[in-house]
Design a protein around this motif. Sequence first.
Motif, PDB file in Angstrom:
ATOM      1  N   THR A 123      22.746   4.825 -22.404  1.00  0.00           N
ATOM      2  CA  THR A 123      21.856   4.979 -21.259  1.00  0.00           C
ATOM      3  C   THR A 123      20.941   6.176 -21.515  1.00  0.00           C
ATOM      4  N   ASP A 124      19.960   6.360 -20.635  1.00  0.00           N
ATOM      5  CA  ASP A 124      19.044   7.497 -20.786  1.00  0.00           C
ATOM      6  C   ASP A 124      18.563   7.947 -19.413  1.00  0.00           C
ATOM      7  N   ALA A 125      17.674   8.934 -19.398  1.00  0.00           N
ATOM      8  CA  ALA A 125      17.215   9.529 -18.133  1.00  0.00           C
ATOM      9  C   ALA A 125      16.536   8.516 -17.225  1.00  0.00           C
ATOM     10  N   SER A 126      15.954   7.476 -17.799  1.00  0.00           N
ATOM     11  CA  SER A 126      15.283   6.483 -16.964  1.00  0.00           C
ATOM     12  C   SER A 126      16.272   5.744 -16.069  1.00  0.00           C
ATOM     13  N   ASP A 127      17.529   5.620 -16.506  1.00  0.00           N
ATOM     14  CA  ASP A 127      18.522   4.949 -15.670  1.00  0.00           C
ATOM     15  C   ASP A 127      18.786   5.740 -14.387  1.00  0.00           C
ATOM     16  N   ASP A 128      18.848   7.067 -14.485  1.00  0.00           N
ATOM     17  CA  ASP A 128      19.013   7.883 -13.280  1.00  0.00           C
ATOM     18  C   ASP A 128      17.925   7.556 -12.268  1.00  0.00           C
ATOM     19  N   HIS A 129      16.697   7.552 -12.735  1.00  0.00           N
ATOM     20  CA  HIS A 129      15.547   7.300 -11.861  1.00  0.00           C
ATOM     21  C   HIS A 129      15.545   5.859 -11.331  1.00  0.00           C
ATOM     22  N   ASN A 130      15.799   4.920 -12.224  1.00  0.00           N
ATOM     23  CA  ASN A 130      15.691   3.507 -11.835  1.00  0.00           C
ATOM     24  C   ASN A 130      16.757   3.089 -10.824  1.00  0.00           C
ATOM     25  N   PHE A 131      18.007   3.514 -11.019  1.00  0.00           N
ATOM     26  CA  PHE A 131      19.048   3.125 -10.065  1.00  0.00           C
ATOM     27  C   PHE A 131      18.741   3.677  -8.671  1.00  0.00           C
ATOM     28  N   ALA A 132      18.194   4.886  -8.597  1.00  0.00           N
ATOM     29  CA  ALA A 132      17.816   5.447  -7.299  1.00  0.00           C
ATOM     30  C   ALA A 132      16.688   4.617  -6.661  1.00  0.00           C
ATOM     31  N   ARG A 133      15.713   4.217  -7.469  1.00  0.00           N
ATOM     32  CA  ARG A 133      14.590   3.437  -6.945  1.00  0.00           C
ATOM     33  C   ARG A 133      15.041   2.049  -6.531  1.00  0.00           C
ATOM     34  N   TRP A 134      15.877   1.395  -7.344  1.00  0.00           N
ATOM     35  CA  TRP A 134      16.354   0.060  -6.989  1.00  0.00           C
ATOM     36  C   TRP A 134      17.138   0.095  -5.686  1.00  0.00           C
ATOM     37  N   ASN A 135      17.949   1.135  -5.503  1.00  0.00           N
ATOM     38  CA  ASN A 135      18.711   1.265  -4.264  1.00  0.00           C
ATOM     39  C   ASN A 135      17.765   1.394  -3.066  1.00  0.00           C
ATOM     40  N   ALA A 136      16.709   2.207  -3.223  1.00  0.00           N
ATOM     41  CA  ALA A 136      15.733   2.376  -2.143  1.00  0.00           C
ATOM     42  C   ALA A 136      15.019   1.060  -1.852  1.00  0.00           C
ATOM     43  N   TYR A 137      14.656   0.325  -2.891  1.00  0.00           N
ATOM     44  CA  TYR A 137      13.989  -0.964  -2.703  1.00  0.00           C
ATOM     45  C   TYR A 137      14.913  -1.956  -1.987  1.00  0.00           C
ATOM     46  N   ALA A 138      16.169  -2.017  -2.435  1.00  0.00           N
ATOM     47  CA  ALA A 138      17.117  -2.986  -1.868  1.00  0.00           C
ATOM     48  C   ALA A 138      17.379  -2.721  -0.392  1.00  0.00           C
ATOM     49  N   ARG A 139      17.282  -1.465   0.027  1.00  0.00           N
ATOM     50  CA  ARG A 139      17.568  -1.084   1.410  1.00  0.00           C
ATOM     51  C   ARG A 139      16.305  -0.910   2.251  1.00  0.00           C
ATOM     52  N   SER A 140      15.165  -1.241   1.691  1.00  0.00           N
ATOM     53  CA  SER A 140      13.893  -0.983   2.364  1.00  0.00           C
ATOM     54  C   SER A 140      13.599  -1.945   3.515  1.00  0.00           C
ATOM     55  N   GLY A 141      14.267  -3.089   3.518  1.00  0.00           N
ATOM     56  CA  GLY A 141      13.939  -4.116   4.500  1.00  0.00           C
ATOM     57  C   GLY A 141      12.767  -4.978   4.087  1.00  0.00           C
ATOM     58  N   ASP A 142      12.205  -4.692   2.927  1.00  0.00           N
ATOM     59  CA  ASP A 142      11.085  -5.455   2.374  1.00  0.00           C
ATOM     60  C   ASP A 142      11.642  -6.456   1.364  1.00  0.00           C
ATOM     61  N   GLY A 143      11.550  -7.746   1.656  1.00  0.00           N
ATOM     62  CA  GLY A 143      12.123  -8.769   0.786  1.00  0.00           C
ATOM     63  C   GLY A 143      11.541  -8.772  -0.605  1.00  0.00           C
ATOM     64  N   VAL A 144      10.245  -8.473  -0.723  1.00  0.00           N
ATOM     65  CA  VAL A 144       9.602  -8.452  -2.042  1.00  0.00           C
ATOM     66  C   VAL A 144      10.156  -7.302  -2.875  1.00  0.00           C
ATOM     67  N   LYS A 145      10.306  -6.131  -2.258  1.00  0.00           N
ATOM     68  CA  LYS A 145      10.876  -4.990  -2.976  1.00  0.00           C
ATOM     69  C   LYS A 145      12.327  -5.265  -3.375  1.00  0.00           C
ATOM     70  N   ALA A 146      13.088  -5.875  -2.463  1.00  0.00           N
ATOM     71  CA  ALA A 146      14.492  -6.173  -2.753  1.00  0.00           C
ATOM     72  C   ALA A 146      14.608  -7.131  -3.939  1.00  0.00           C
ATOM     73  N   GLN A 147      13.766  -8.151  -3.980  1.00  0.00           N
ATOM     74  CA  GLN A 147      13.788  -9.091  -5.094  1.00  0.00           C
ATOM     75  C   GLN A 147      13.364  -8.405  -6.382  1.00  0.00           C
TER      76      GLN A 147
END
Length: 302
Positions: A123-147
């Motif tokens: 893994t690398d530093a991008s995984d730290d950033h990406n998992f945080a962003r994916w979590n925010a997208y999944a919980r955003s209430g925006d179906g497009v972001k969640a997908q």
Amino acid sequence: MPESKVRPIYQPGASSVEGLPTSFQMFHNTPLVMVKPHWHAQVEVNFIVRGEVHYRMHTHEMTLQAGQMCLFWGGLPHQMDDRSEDAIYAGAHLPLIHFFRLRLPEHVPQQLMQGTTLFTQATDASDDHNFARWNAYARSGDGVKAQHAVNELLLRLERVRFEPFSLLGGSSESVEGAPSEAFDVQSSRTVGKMCDFIAQNFLNDIDSIDIATAADLHPKYAMSIFKRSTGMTLNEYVSLLRLSYAQALLLREDANVLHIAMESGFGSLSAFNKSFRKIAGMSPSDFRRDAGAFPEQRQGWS
């Protein structure tokens, strides 16, 4: 790991992964120690952001440290029984309909279903950033972001095949990642179609014929391809979804075992008891009693 004071303890709840066995969920938080094993009908992804955690899996134990990632089938009882005080982890619970979109090495999916854990520290530093962003997208209430979060996560997991990884547990202990192998896309789509129908109807009275019909397959072929792909029969998978759902209902204060058996799709109390005992090693009533032993420390998670 260092000794700690009283910690919050994980308990299943109606909005947690057990109570929503067909949903895609992401998380990025401090893990809660589990007092007993649990199970759910999704494949679980864990990425350790900070500190370390310890798991008791179905066939093995493992300690994961910062920068390490794993993938395992949550349908077998597992337990995070310890963590460091500074632990932060991120990841997702993937319903099988998403899991079978993954283009993993051909031998990996079935071995995961049989209790192995895919482990990597590539893994690398991008995984730290990406998992945080994916979590925010999944919980955003925006179906497009969640997908978008689902799609990017699946691509990240597929990248594992190009880097060193190990399969831990059982006879697969420390098997290194192999070169790319043939991937039966059509079989995975077919299994995904069956999983989609089951996800929408598992609380109803369905059988293998209903599932096969929904996927435009002969029942014997449907049962064969599902078993070959997942290591489970169709009936076992339907039962697992129902048991995951029931596990969460049993923690409600007004829980009535007979009502839960019927609400979870089991035709009788005896069938519910038999299925529950097979996966949990105890009756539903005993599970409910034991889970209530630490009421002051309970915390659900969603």
